[in-house]
Design a protein around this motif. Structure first.
Motif, PDB file in Angstrom:
ATOM      1  N   GLY A  22      43.666  43.792  45.729  1.00 36.46           N
ATOM      2  CA  GLY A  22      42.959  45.067  45.870  1.00 36.46           C
ATOM      3  C   GLY A  22      43.891  46.147  46.383  1.00 36.46           C
ATOM      4  N   GLY A  24      42.836  49.520  46.877  1.00 37.11           N
ATOM      5  CA  GLY A  24      42.071  50.690  47.303  1.00 37.11           C
ATOM      6  C   GLY A  24      42.076  50.866  48.811  1.00 37.11           C
ATOM      7  N   CYS A  85      39.873  42.163  48.387  1.00 41.24           N
ATOM      8  CA  CYS A  85      39.142  43.363  48.802  1.00 41.24           C
ATOM      9  C   CYS A  85      39.021  44.344  47.645  1.00 41.24           C
ATOM     10  N   THR A  86      38.639  43.836  46.493  1.00 40.98           N
ATOM     11  CA  THR A  86      38.409  44.716  45.351  1.00 40.98           C
ATOM     12  C   THR A  86      36.977  45.244  45.433  1.00 40.98           C
ATOM     13  N   ASP A  87      36.651  46.194  44.592  1.00 42.20           N
ATOM     14  CA  ASP A  87      35.271  46.688  44.550  1.00 42.20           C
ATOM     15  C   ASP A  87      34.436  45.925  43.522  1.00 42.20           C
ATOM     16  N   ASP A  88      34.986  44.809  43.029  1.00 43.63           N
ATOM     17  CA  ASP A  88      34.290  43.973  42.050  1.00 43.63           C
ATOM     18  C   ASP A  88      33.951  42.626  42.709  1.00 43.63           C
ATOM     19  N   ASN A  92      36.217  39.139  43.553  1.00 46.82           N
ATOM     20  CA  ASN A  92      36.369  38.624  44.908  1.00 46.82           C
ATOM     21  C   ASN A  92      35.899  37.173  45.004  1.00 46.82           C
TER      22      ASN A  92
END
Length: 193
Positions: A22, A24, A85-88, A92
């Protein structure tokens, strides 16, 4: 009464291989946290894109490598610990499942059931380091405790640690004698009136 059953350890991240999945805001937060405590940590961060701040942080730490790709299971080879820690959420969860199959300790940000460890509050003054955990229940409490300890631990604590280390080297006798003498000398730290 509920009890915190986490086992605290202090890892030598310069000897281990850490993967962060991740690039971000949360990836930046996790990398910043690791590097604040372990500036020479061996970390690879994988993501198709990275925040400019994360790139800047990585550029200031030669032991950090950025991989501009989507996560793939082969990226778990030769790792010791993983943070996703991805937004998907599906990515994760996949990172977690694959990490478990390889017996890697894994932290999925903001998902306590998918964490083998938490990144708690840390106070560092020279050689003295205190880790604070609320069992994943209240990061704000950990933050306030960290601020409290940063205030009350004297700035010269490191000199005391160095002096005690030098004194310990001069002690003669068996292990029990040395422990007894060091306990006598440091008793005043506990018994302040």
């Amino acid at each position: 009464m509920e009890q915190n059953e986490l086992y605290p350890i202090f890892l030598k991240l310069h000897n281990l291989n850490v993967l962060i999945v991740g690039g971000g805001n949360v990836g930046l937060e996790k990398l910043s946290f690791l590097l604040k405590s372990s500036p020479n940590a061996n970390v690879e961060v994988v993501a198709p894109n990275f925040l400019p701040e994360l790139v800047g942080l990585a550029n200031n730490h030669p032991s950090v490598k950025l991989i501009y790709k989507k996560f793939n299971r082969w990226m778990l080879r030769k790792r010791h610990m993983v943070i996703a820690c991805t937004d998907d959420l599906a990515v994760n969860k996949r990172v977690y499942d694959l990490s478990r199959k390889r017996y890697l300790i894994c932290n999925i940000a903001d998902t306590p059931p998918l964490c083998d460890y938490y990144l708690g509050g840390i106070v560092t003054k020279g050689n003295v380091k205190i880790a604070i955990s609320t069992n994943g229940k209240s990061p704000t409490t950990a933050k306030r405790l960290r601020e409290f300890f940063e205030e009350i631990i004297p700035e010269d604590i490191n000199q005391m640690v160095e002096n005690l280390n030098e004194y310990r080297k001069t002690l003669k006798g068996d292990f029990e004698d040395k422990v007894k003498r060091m306990n006598e000398i440091t008793a005043s730290l506990k018994n302040r009136e």
